[in-house]
Each structure stands twice: as structure tokens, then as C-alpha cells.
Motif scaffolding. Structure first.
Motif, PDB file in Angstrom:
ATOM      1  N   SER A 128       0.841  -1.205   0.000  1.00 34.60           N
ATOM      2  CA  SER A 128       0.000   0.000   0.000  1.00 34.60           C
ATOM      3  C   SER A 128       0.871   1.247   0.000  1.00 34.60           C
ATOM      4  CB  SER A 128      -0.968   0.012   1.191  1.00 34.60           C
ATOM      5  OG  SER A 128      -0.269   0.039   2.412  1.00 34.60           O
ATOM      6  N   PHE A 198     -10.437   3.725  -5.852  1.00 32.08           N
ATOM      7  CA  PHE A 198     -10.768   2.689  -4.879  1.00 32.08           C
ATOM      8  C   PHE A 198     -11.163   1.356  -5.513  1.00 32.08           C
ATOM      9  CE2 PHE A 198     -12.197   5.747  -1.212  1.00 32.08           C
ATOM     10  CZ  PHE A 198     -10.906   6.224  -1.127  1.00 32.08           C
ATOM     11  N   ILE A 204      -8.530   0.125   2.759  1.00 38.88           N
ATOM     12  CA  ILE A 204      -8.109   1.482   3.134  1.00 38.88           C
ATOM     13  C   ILE A 204      -7.789   1.450   4.625  1.00 38.88           C
ATOM     14  CG2 ILE A 204      -8.734   3.911   3.324  1.00 38.88           C
ATOM     15  CD1 ILE A 204      -8.586   3.053   0.442  1.00 38.88           C
TER      16      ILE A 204
END
Length: 379
Positions: A128, A198, A204
Motif C-alpha cells: 500500500s 478505490f 483502506i
């Protein structure tokens, strides 16, 4: 209580478990996955308990990742280790990739440099990127990760689809001991700027700074926000609080070494704000002292000072019902999170011992520090 030599930090497992139950309830009702941020709470003697409730650990580099793997995962084999650093070193990336389930890069440069190597070392690792949403209500600049010229995270102007299509998730961290309203404010900006990316992501991470276990925090609103976000985007959500785990779970016990006059009553303790309670000077904030009041609120007022040569090593002015005497114990409340993880041996001052009050009420001296801990930092 006082048979153990001062100074020492005492963590009460009953209070710790109360916090963990709150966090577990949020996990169950919202579907979020909550990690303990080792930067704020790394008392690994409590990990047998913590690992029963939380999903894993958030590490800030190689050593915290090792600690998570060695002392948390051994109690919960399904626990995850998420590792972030403002910049990973070439010499450490191989070991970090082996230890971590998730790795978080701070910039596209770091992603470009280490992505392929990380995946080669650990094909199952999730990758990420930390995002700077450029909005924060952090109370002080020193704790504001989204301040002007921040080095933490990537801003919208420095990222594009070609970068974000290579990651599994996005992280943001914009809070510092704040309520859910601050999270909502950040989410508005974050969704506005990044939601178009997204659809290809798995998760997230909402970061830390959520003051979840503080009395008055709007837990129901947090649960609602997470559920709505997960439903809207069909995506997993992580939280990684540090202070919310250790909040109000224990204290620092010290002893009065000397009392004298210099325009006011001064008491010297065998602890230190600079070395043992650094956030009280950095934030700054006034630590609560058990049984004490504000200056002049009670009959006898004293300035409590640390036992180092730093002129500003002062805890503050406190008042007491009775005069302080040499040998009296002074207890500073809520000194478990962001204290022993940051303490130092400045001036050669002794590190406070670590003590646990177990769930059954017994007191256990977990670790006592001495000269070797001081000497080992020098050469």
C-alpha cells in the motif's frame, strides 16, 4: 505496591482489557480490522492478552516488525504485521518483507524502488501507499502529519493512476488523540480526491490517532462511518490506534528525593519528564498526579522536578493536602502509552521498571533496568 523500587510504570491488565473489549466490539459491529500501533504501545508482556482481541500490529520499521513477529504472532498465528517507514533502507528491506504481511510505502519513489524486490521475497505480501490528505485538525504541529511541507505521505499532486494501480491499499494518518468528527473531516477530503482509485483496491487504512477509548468518544458514529464506507466501496477498513490501546491503563510511580525552597516549594523526584514522560514536554500537557490539585488549590503547593540537569525537566506545579516529605510516593496517571516506548537514559538516569498488575490482581515485576541498559547505548 511500593515494595518495587521506583521509578516504575505499572500497567493494569484489567484496565487494558476494558479498552480491548471496546476495540473488539467496534471490530465486530463495523467489520473493521484493528491493529495495535507499536509506536504507542509496545509492552509485549501484555501481548498474550492483546492478541486475543486485536487483528495484529502496525510496525514503524524493522525492529518493531521483528517484535510483532516474535512476540505477537506467536500468540495468534493469524495475526498480521503491517510495516510502514518514511523511507525503507536497502539493507533492511529483505528482512522487512519476510516479516510483514503488509508493507506501506511513503512515496512513489520508494514504491518504484522496492515493489518488485518486495514481491519477489514475499509473493503474498500486500502493498500500500501512504496518502497525505492535506487536511488535519491535529492540536500541535509536532504531531501534525498533514502540516505544511510534511514528509509523511504522498499528496494528490504527486500521484496518479499508474502508481495507484500497482498497490493493494491506501493508508492515511491525520489524527492525534481526536474524536470521530475529525475523522469525518479528513474522510471528506480523502474520498473527494482519491475515491476514483478505490475500485481496484482491497483495503483502506484509516491510520491512528482515534481517541476511541476516551470517555465521551462517539463510538456509535465511528461504527456507522466504517460500515457505510465498507458498504459504499466494498472494501476492507483498518484502524491502527496506539494511545487508544494503552489509554488510562496505568501510571508511573516515583519517589520524592529532596524538598527545598527557592521562591516556592520544590520537590525533586527520582523520575524525569524529559527522559520518562517526553510527551508532557513535547505536546506539552500536564500529567495528572494522584491526590494532587492545581497550584494553590490545596494547602501545600510544590514544583515537581526531574532528577536530571536539564533546567526545564519539570512536571509542573501541584498542590497537596499535606506537606511532601522525602520518601513520599508521587503517582503520575495515564503514563503507559507513548512513554516507555520513547524514554531515554539521558544523564544516565535509570529507566523505570515495567510492572504488570495481572487480571487476577497479582503484581509482577516484568523488567528492571540497570547500568547495562545505559552502557549498551554508548561505546
Amino acid at each position: 505496591m511500593y515494595k518495587i523500587g521506583t521509578p516504575y510504570y505499572l500497567c493494569d491488565e484489567t484496565l487494558l482489557e476494558n479498552n480491548l473489549k471496546i476495540l473488539q466490539d467496534i471490530q465486530k459491529r463495523s467489520g473493521a480490522k484493528i491493529l495495535v500501533a507499536l509506536k504507542g504501545f509496545a509492552m509485549f508482556s501484555t501481548f498474550p492478552l492483546v492478541s486475543e482481541y486485536l487483528y495484529g500490529c502496525c510496525a514503524s520499521g524493522l525492529y518493531e516488525a521483528r517484535l510483532a513477529k516474535e512476540e505477537f504472532v506467536k500468540y495468534n498465528s493469524e495475526a498480521e504485521v503491517h510495516t510502514y517507514s518514511p523511507a525503507f533502507k536497502e539493507s533492511e528491506i529483505v528482512e522487512i518483507a519476510k516479516l510483514s504481511n503488509h508493507i506501506v510505502f511513503n512515496s512513489p519513489n520508494q514504491l518504484d524502488k522496492f515493489l518488485l524486490k518486495t514481491k519477489e521475497i514475499n509473493p503474498k505480501i500486500h502493498v500500500s501507499l501512504r496518502i497525505n490528505p492535506e487536511i488535519s485538525a491535529s492540536p500541535k504541529d509536532i504531531y501534525n502529519p498533514c502540516g505544511v511541507y510534511s514528509r509523511l505521505g504522498t499528496t494528490l499532486s504527486n500521484v496518479d493512476g499508474s502508481t495507484l494501480n500497482r498497490v493493494d491499499g491506501l493508508n492515511f494518518h491525520a489524527l492525534c488523540e481526536q474524536n470521530v468528527e475529525a475523522l469525518e473531516e479528513v474522510l471528506v477530503a480523502f474520498e473527494r480526491d482519491f475515491s476514483k482509485y478505490f475500485k481496484n483496491l482491497k483495503y483502506i487504512n484509516f491510520g491512528g490517532g482515534h481517541h476511541i477509548t476516551k470517555q465521551g468518544y462517539d463510538i456509535e458514529r465511528l461504527v456507522c462511518i466504517i460500515k457505510e464506507f465498507r458498504l459504499k466501496y466494498q472494501i476492507d477498513v483498518y484502524l491502527e490506534p496506539g494511545e487508544a490501546v494503552g489509554w488510562q491503563t496505568g501510571y508511573l510511580v516515583s519517589t520524592v528525593l529532596d524538598v527545598f525552597q527557592n521562591g516556592m516549594n520544590i520537590a525533586i523526584l527520582d523520575t524525569s519528564a524529559e527522559a520518562h514522560m517526553p510527551d508532557t514536554l513535547a505536546m506539552p500537557y500536564r500529567a495528572e498526579v494522584r491526590g494532587a490539585g492545581l497550584a494553590n488549590e490545596k494547602k501545600y503547593t510544590y514544583r515537581l522536578g526531574g532528577n536530571t540537569c536539564l533546567a526545564g525537566d519539570i512536571m509542573g506545579d501541584y498542590s497537596f493536602d499535606k506537606p511532601l516529605r522525602v520518601g513520599d510516593k508521587i503517582i503520575f496517571e495515564d503514563q503507559i502509552h507513548y512513554t516507555f516506548v520513547k524514554n531515554t537514559t539521558f544523564n544516565g538516569i535509570k529507566l523505570p521498571s515495567l510492572v504488570l498488575k495481572k487480571l487476577d490482581g497479582t503484581i509482577e515485576l516484568v523488567k528492571e533496568f540497570g547500568y547495562e541498559e545505559y552502557k549498551s547505548r554508548l561505546s
